[in-house]
Design an enzyme around this catalytic site. Sequence first.
Site, PDB file in Angstrom:
ATOM      1  N   HIS A  31       0.753  -1.230  -0.125  1.00 44.73           N
ATOM      2  CA  HIS A  31      -0.070  -0.142  -0.071  1.00 44.73           C
ATOM      3  C   HIS A  31       0.729   1.186   0.144  1.00 44.73           C
ATOM      4  O   HIS A  31       0.676   2.052  -0.728  1.00 44.73           O
ATOM      5  CB  HIS A  31      -0.764   0.055   1.148  1.00 44.73           C
ATOM      6  CG  HIS A  31      -1.706   1.132   1.291  1.00 44.73           C
ATOM      7  ND1 HIS A  31      -2.677   1.692   0.374  1.00 44.73           N
ATOM      8  CD2 HIS A  31      -1.802   2.064   2.396  1.00 44.73           C
ATOM      9  CE1 HIS A  31      -3.240   2.795   0.735  1.00 44.73           C
ATOM     10  NE2 HIS A  31      -2.509   3.209   2.135  1.00 44.73           N
ATOM     11  N   HIS A  53       3.193   7.295   5.359  1.00 39.32           N
ATOM     12  CA  HIS A  53       2.039   8.152   5.705  1.00 39.32           C
ATOM     13  C   HIS A  53       1.248   7.142   6.775  1.00 39.32           C
ATOM     14  O   HIS A  53       0.456   7.944   7.696  1.00 39.32           O
ATOM     15  CB  HIS A  53       1.234   8.246   4.686  1.00 39.32           C
ATOM     16  CG  HIS A  53       0.393   7.145   4.064  1.00 39.32           C
ATOM     17  ND1 HIS A  53       1.088   6.515   3.156  1.00 39.32           N
ATOM     18  CD2 HIS A  53      -0.860   6.684   4.206  1.00 39.32           C
ATOM     19  CE1 HIS A  53      -0.020   5.271   2.818  1.00 39.32           C
ATOM     20  NE2 HIS A  53      -0.997   5.497   3.497  1.00 39.32           N
ATOM     21  N   GLU A 100       0.631   6.248  12.579  1.00 42.54           N
ATOM     22  CA  GLU A 100      -0.751   5.540  12.953  1.00 42.54           C
ATOM     23  C   GLU A 100      -1.020   4.106  13.369  1.00 42.54           C
ATOM     24  O   GLU A 100      -1.569   3.698  14.399  1.00 42.54           O
ATOM     25  CB  GLU A 100      -1.732   5.974  11.822  1.00 42.54           C
ATOM     26  CG  GLU A 100      -2.870   5.776  12.153  1.00 42.54           C
ATOM     27  CD  GLU A 100      -4.023   6.147  11.050  1.00 42.54           C
ATOM     28  OE1 GLU A 100      -5.160   5.388  10.691  1.00 42.54           O
ATOM     29  OE2 GLU A 100      -3.772   6.960  10.244  1.00 42.54           O
ATOM     30  N   ASP A 101      -0.173   3.296  12.544  1.00 43.47           N
ATOM     31  CA  ASP A 101      -0.243   1.819  12.825  1.00 43.47           C
ATOM     32  C   ASP A 101       1.243   1.326  13.439  1.00 43.47           C
ATOM     33  O   ASP A 101       0.877  -0.066  13.620  1.00 43.47           O
ATOM     34  CB  ASP A 101      -0.394   1.207  11.216  1.00 43.47           C
ATOM     35  CG  ASP A 101      -1.488   1.724  10.880  1.00 43.47           C
ATOM     36  OD1 ASP A 101      -2.706   2.305  11.535  1.00 43.47           O
ATOM     37  OD2 ASP A 101      -1.698   1.726   9.496  1.00 43.47           O
ATOM     38  N   ASP A 151      -3.497   8.554  -1.039  1.00 43.63           N
ATOM     39  CA  ASP A 151      -3.947   7.354  -0.028  1.00 43.63           C
ATOM     40  C   ASP A 151      -5.211   6.914  -0.450  1.00 43.63           C
ATOM     41  O   ASP A 151      -5.711   5.686  -0.622  1.00 43.63           O
ATOM     42  CB  ASP A 151      -3.934   7.867   1.178  1.00 43.63           C
ATOM     43  CG  ASP A 151      -4.096   6.880   2.282  1.00 43.63           C
ATOM     44  OD1 ASP A 151      -3.890   5.792   2.067  1.00 43.63           O
ATOM     45  OD2 ASP A 151      -4.619   7.260   3.281  1.00 43.63           O
ATOM     46  N   ASP A 178       8.077  16.523 -40.348  1.00 53.52           N
ATOM     47  CA  ASP A 178       9.364  16.791 -39.996  1.00 53.52           C
ATOM     48  C   ASP A 178      10.132  17.616 -41.147  1.00 53.52           C
ATOM     49  O   ASP A 178      11.277  18.016 -40.801  1.00 53.52           O
ATOM     50  CB  ASP A 178      10.105  15.334 -39.610  1.00 53.52           C
ATOM     51  CG  ASP A 178       9.527  14.765 -38.397  1.00 53.52           C
ATOM     52  OD1 ASP A 178       9.141  15.159 -37.520  1.00 53.52           O
ATOM     53  OD2 ASP A 178       9.646  13.475 -38.369  1.00 53.52           O
TER      54      ASP A 178
END
Length: 645
Positions: free
Chosen positions: A57, A82, A86-87, A147, A283
């Site tokens: 992730h 990120h 938190e985890d 996210d 061209d």
Amino acid sequence: MNETFATQINQSVESLFASMQERMSVEDMQRVREAYALAAEAHSQQRRKTGEPYIIHPIAVARIVAEELELGANPVIAAFLHDVVEDTSYTIDDIRERFGDDVAFLVGVVTKQKKDESVQSKQVANYRQILASVQYDVRAILIKLADRLHNMRTLDSMRPDKQMKIAGETDYFYAPLANRLGLYHIKSELENLSFRYRCPREYAEIEAQLANEQEERKADIDAFVSAINEVGTHLIYPYFEVEVRYRTPYSIWRKMTATGCDFSHVDGKHYIRVVYYDRFRGDVIDDSCIRKAMPELTGDSMQEKHSALNIYAALTSIFKERPGSVANYIDAPKENGYQSFHVKLLNAQGSWEEIHISSDRMVRHSRLGCMAERTEENVFQWIRKFKEVLHDVAYHSKDMDYMDGVTSSFYNDDIMVFTPKGKEILLPKDATALDFAYEIHSEIGKHAVYARINGKLMPVKTVLHRGDCVEIGTDEASQPDPDWINHVLTYKAKRHLRGYLSSLSSIEYTRCPHCHPLPGDEVVGFKTSDGKTVLHKRNCHSAIRLASQQGDSILAVDFKEDDRFLYPVRIQMRGVDRYHLLSDLVDCITEKLKLCIARLSTETVDRIAVCTIDFSVHSAGELSAAIKSISAIEGVDEVHRVEID
């Protein structure tokens, strides 16, 4: 970690590093690699709902930040990290010590705060935290969107209730936010994924119908594209390429809902984009002499407009143009910065093809939004304007009202209208003249009586369209009608109307939408779960049912008349037709009773006249008096109240 996952992760992250090396310094790449190493170690024992290693992730979010949003080293580092705070056991101070204050700030913004509150309050607190970061740096919001985008792309593994929660948040907040940031591609993907998980059956049906139509119409569309390419071969400048863009099931569903039609009758399931470049075709062309003769050929916006008009002129010399179909978003960009030149052309099958003529710069800006031009002034202007909206909303709102105010300012689409002096006013699509009035000034909105739209007298509730010229007529004695709140879209108009209506009375109840009780009627109140009181007539079927099921919620209420409030009612009269019967009815209501008629319809069959009249009264007693007065008119046989649907 099994060998298959290890190989997959290694290939993915090395591919990401390879793409970043082309635009980052050696020092920055070393910091990015260190951030990945820390994330991999911190999440080493964690798994996603799918059973995959969790590190997949953060790698995916970092890839979106680096490749789809083209942000720099610090946002990519923050994307890797990120979820670490938190985890896992790592703290913001750990991040700050290893990667500096800037990365620590970005990680802190996208880290959900632990609060002992309800689930709803946690969600709102998270929204507030994200939006507050705009005061400092828009990159934090972009990381959060990345996210959310990856979470939506991998939502299959979640339970249906979790899917609904996350999809609801996405449709309500994140997709409109992406739109407001000008990130059209992310906004569209988020909306579509939300629809897929909220309404899987409808999504699958539309997806299948769209695939069938693409197959059936492929030959016709390819032929039309070939014809456009043929036009391009005759243009020396600018060089352009053509691509067919199919709209998402969500976009088609939204059109079906808005127009009330089925899939087969929805227009614009695809559009054809003509992307032009600031270079000459072929061209073998020596363009030096042409550039000397045409020194105005630069990359500025004026030349972009000239190029778009050049292509438009070439196409309309071959294809029939639908009158009134031109939309010039180059001169008048949408609120999110979108620019293009739109027109509809007739194909060989007799239907209209939607054409978007855009420069490669415009296409890139549509993808990168507010961060497409990295100049400090560009980003500062966007943040300043956005902060003004957030500050106004935060000052006047709380919790979900706050969120309603925020999301109402993230228009899904917008229109440009004008004052008689030519001032441009940007409003959400389907905004009314009332929205326009409040956008000009709150006092103009408060005292609005009528609108002149393109010179034509219209009600202030009239829905506006792109390009309308609007003038508002006012009267100092006039005040807003209570139902105006149902005819405005902008936060500014809603805030002023709610403030005005709340100042009128402290009444804390609503009327049953089925029996429509009036002051003076025999009523009963029921307390709802959110603390409000709903009034019903005592003979209302809903009241009888509630009394039998929720008897403890019954309240005694005295519904008194208040001269400041009028309630719409409808009556029906039946009688023998005669000369002046209708004028006597009108005279009785307007002159004798001093009531304003909102609507009147009449039909006479074999000399029996039936009239239906809508007007407003202060109370049931006033309505009874009106019915009594009308019943006394010569020829009138029957008068009774009719419930308004």
